[in-house]
Design a protein around this motif. Structure first.
Motif, PDB file in Angstrom:
ATOM      1  N   THR A 180       0.713  -1.454   0.160  1.00 29.79           N
ATOM      2  CA  THR A 180       0.382  -0.505  -0.467  1.00 29.79           C
ATOM      3  C   THR A 180       0.865   0.704  -0.207  1.00 29.79           C
ATOM      4  O   THR A 180      -0.395   2.368   0.164  1.00 29.79           O
ATOM      5  CB  THR A 180      -0.835   0.031   1.439  1.00 29.79           C
ATOM      6  N   ASP A 181       2.094   0.942   0.440  1.00 31.04           N
ATOM      7  CA  ASP A 181       2.733   2.081   0.481  1.00 31.04           C
ATOM      8  C   ASP A 181       3.079   2.690  -1.361  1.00 31.04           C
ATOM      9  O   ASP A 181       3.533   2.204  -2.250  1.00 31.04           O
ATOM     10  CB  ASP A 181       4.953   1.948   1.130  1.00 31.04           C
ATOM     11  N   PRO A 182       3.286   3.989  -1.035  1.00 34.14           N
ATOM     12  CA  PRO A 182       2.975   4.737  -2.400  1.00 34.14           C
ATOM     13  C   PRO A 182       4.553   4.655  -3.428  1.00 34.14           C
ATOM     14  O   PRO A 182       5.436   4.471  -2.539  1.00 34.14           O
ATOM     15  CB  PRO A 182       2.930   6.087  -2.525  1.00 34.14           C
ATOM     16  N   ILE A 183       4.512   4.797  -4.792  1.00 37.88           N
ATOM     17  CA  ILE A 183       5.877   4.817  -5.203  1.00 37.88           C
ATOM     18  C   ILE A 183       5.855   5.850  -6.223  1.00 37.88           C
ATOM     19  O   ILE A 183       5.489   6.159  -6.145  1.00 37.88           O
ATOM     20  CB  ILE A 183       5.820   3.878  -6.386  1.00 37.88           C
ATOM     21  N   ILE A 184       7.067   6.346  -5.588  1.00 41.45           N
ATOM     22  CA  ILE A 184       7.945   7.612  -5.665  1.00 41.45           C
ATOM     23  C   ILE A 184       9.026   7.284  -7.095  1.00 41.45           C
ATOM     24  O   ILE A 184      10.047   7.083  -6.188  1.00 41.45           O
ATOM     25  CB  ILE A 184       8.061   8.915  -5.484  1.00 41.45           C
ATOM     26  N   ALA A 185       9.158   7.892  -8.147  1.00 37.30           N
ATOM     27  CA  ALA A 185      10.166   7.361  -8.758  1.00 37.30           C
ATOM     28  C   ALA A 185      10.692   9.108 -10.039  1.00 37.30           C
ATOM     29  O   ALA A 185       9.024   9.515 -10.516  1.00 37.30           O
ATOM     30  CB  ALA A 185       9.758   6.618  -9.752  1.00 37.30           C
ATOM     31  N   ILE A 186      11.727   9.002 -10.026  1.00 36.99           N
ATOM     32  CA  ILE A 186      12.110   9.952 -11.232  1.00 36.99           C
ATOM     33  C   ILE A 186      12.044   9.659 -12.650  1.00 36.99           C
ATOM     34  O   ILE A 186      11.814   8.230 -12.850  1.00 36.99           O
ATOM     35  CB  ILE A 186      13.723  10.669 -11.042  1.00 36.99           C
ATOM     36  N   ALA A 187      11.193  10.119 -13.107  1.00 37.91           N
ATOM     37  CA  ALA A 187      10.408   9.861 -14.508  1.00 37.91           C
ATOM     38  C   ALA A 187      11.021  10.567 -15.851  1.00 37.91           C
ATOM     39  O   ALA A 187      11.150   9.997 -17.160  1.00 37.91           O
ATOM     40  CB  ALA A 187       9.270  10.026 -15.034  1.00 37.91           C
ATOM     41  N   THR A 188      12.238  11.515 -15.347  1.00 35.48           N
ATOM     42  CA  THR A 188      12.913  11.861 -16.954  1.00 35.48           C
ATOM     43  C   THR A 188      14.418  11.166 -16.853  1.00 35.48           C
ATOM     44  O   THR A 188      15.416  10.708 -15.314  1.00 35.48           O
ATOM     45  CB  THR A 188      13.066  13.994 -16.416  1.00 35.48           C
ATOM     46  N   ALA A 189      15.631  11.694 -17.749  1.00 38.28           N
ATOM     47  CA  ALA A 189      16.778  10.904 -17.495  1.00 38.28           C
ATOM     48  C   ALA A 189      17.260  11.418 -16.962  1.00 38.28           C
ATOM     49  O   ALA A 189      17.356  12.863 -16.774  1.00 38.28           O
ATOM     50  CB  ALA A 189      17.632  11.175 -19.137  1.00 38.28           C
ATOM     51  N   PRO A 190      18.548  11.083 -16.449  1.00 36.38           N
ATOM     52  CA  PRO A 190      19.795  12.386 -15.319  1.00 36.38           C
ATOM     53  C   PRO A 190      20.815  13.509 -16.180  1.00 36.38           C
ATOM     54  O   PRO A 190      20.321  12.430 -17.318  1.00 36.38           O
ATOM     55  CB  PRO A 190      20.745  10.986 -14.677  1.00 36.38           C
ATOM     56  N   GLY A 191      20.985  14.077 -15.467  1.00 38.24           N
ATOM     57  CA  GLY A 191      21.545  15.496 -15.769  1.00 38.24           C
ATOM     58  C   GLY A 191      20.697  16.543 -16.648  1.00 38.24           C
ATOM     59  O   GLY A 191      19.707  16.542 -15.471  1.00 38.24           O
ATOM     60  N   ARG A 192      21.443  17.258 -17.252  1.00 35.83           N
ATOM     61  CA  ARG A 192      20.717  18.520 -17.766  1.00 35.83           C
ATOM     62  C   ARG A 192      18.773  17.930 -18.899  1.00 35.83           C
ATOM     63  O   ARG A 192      19.227  17.503 -19.416  1.00 35.83           O
ATOM     64  CB  ARG A 192      21.552  19.691 -18.742  1.00 35.83           C
ATOM     65  N   GLY A 193      18.206  19.354 -18.529  1.00 33.04           N
ATOM     66  CA  GLY A 193      17.194  19.042 -18.707  1.00 33.04           C
ATOM     67  C   GLY A 193      16.354  20.212 -18.826  1.00 33.04           C
ATOM     68  O   GLY A 193      16.248  21.060 -17.188  1.00 33.04           O
ATOM     69  N   GLY A 194      15.203  20.681 -19.639  1.00 37.32           N
ATOM     70  CA  GLY A 194      14.267  21.875 -19.136  1.00 37.32           C
ATOM     71  C   GLY A 194      13.242  21.821 -18.516  1.00 37.32           C
ATOM     72  O   GLY A 194      12.972  21.727 -17.798  1.00 37.32           O
ATOM     73  N   ILE A 195      13.217  20.124 -18.421  1.00 38.01           N
ATOM     74  CA  ILE A 195      12.181  19.977 -17.545  1.00 38.01           C
ATOM     75  C   ILE A 195      12.199  18.744 -16.808  1.00 38.01           C
ATOM     76  O   ILE A 195      12.780  17.502 -17.247  1.00 38.01           O
ATOM     77  CB  ILE A 195      10.408  19.903 -18.683  1.00 38.01           C
ATOM     78  N   GLY A 196      11.979  18.427 -15.421  1.00 39.19           N
ATOM     79  CA  GLY A 196      11.752  16.951 -14.378  1.00 39.19           C
ATOM     80  C   GLY A 196      10.780  16.656 -14.534  1.00 39.19           C
ATOM     81  O   GLY A 196      10.301  18.009 -13.983  1.00 39.19           O
TER      82      GLY A 196
END
Length: 95
Positions: A6-22
């Motif tokens: 039941t715990d929520p999963i939190i994940a970064i969905a963008t590639a590591p490094g520089r980018g305009g949107i995270g």
């Protein structure tokens, strides 16, 4: 720390490094209380909300778009919140 199904999963969905949107995605059962705590308001499902992203003390650390997908009408079948903020490693480390 133990996780349950039941715990929520939190994940970064963008590639590591520089980018305009995270992009950060949160998926789990019944995310409405978490949404209320994070944003101090309810989010309308499938509607883009432009609002501040706050830290634990309620101070804005960024602002961006939050989109709420209510389960079972989401990619995971659970509630999903997608946060689209400014890119780069600086903001991803906060979450």
């Amino acid at each position: 720390m133990t996780n349950t199904h039941t715990d929520p999963i939190i994940a970064i969905a963008t590639a590591p490094g520089r980018g305009g949107i995270g992009i950060i995605r949160i998926s789990g059962a019944a995310l409405s209380p978490l949404i209320k705590k994070l944003f101090n308001t309810a989010l309308t499902p499938r509607h883009a909300h432009y609002l501040p992203f706050n830290d634990e003390q309620g101070q804005a650390i960024d602002e961006g778009v939050a989109i709420y997908f209510k389960g079972p009408n989401s990619y995971t079948g659970e509630d999903v919140v997608e946060l689209q903020g400014h890119g780069g490693q600086r903001y991803c480390d906060v979450f």
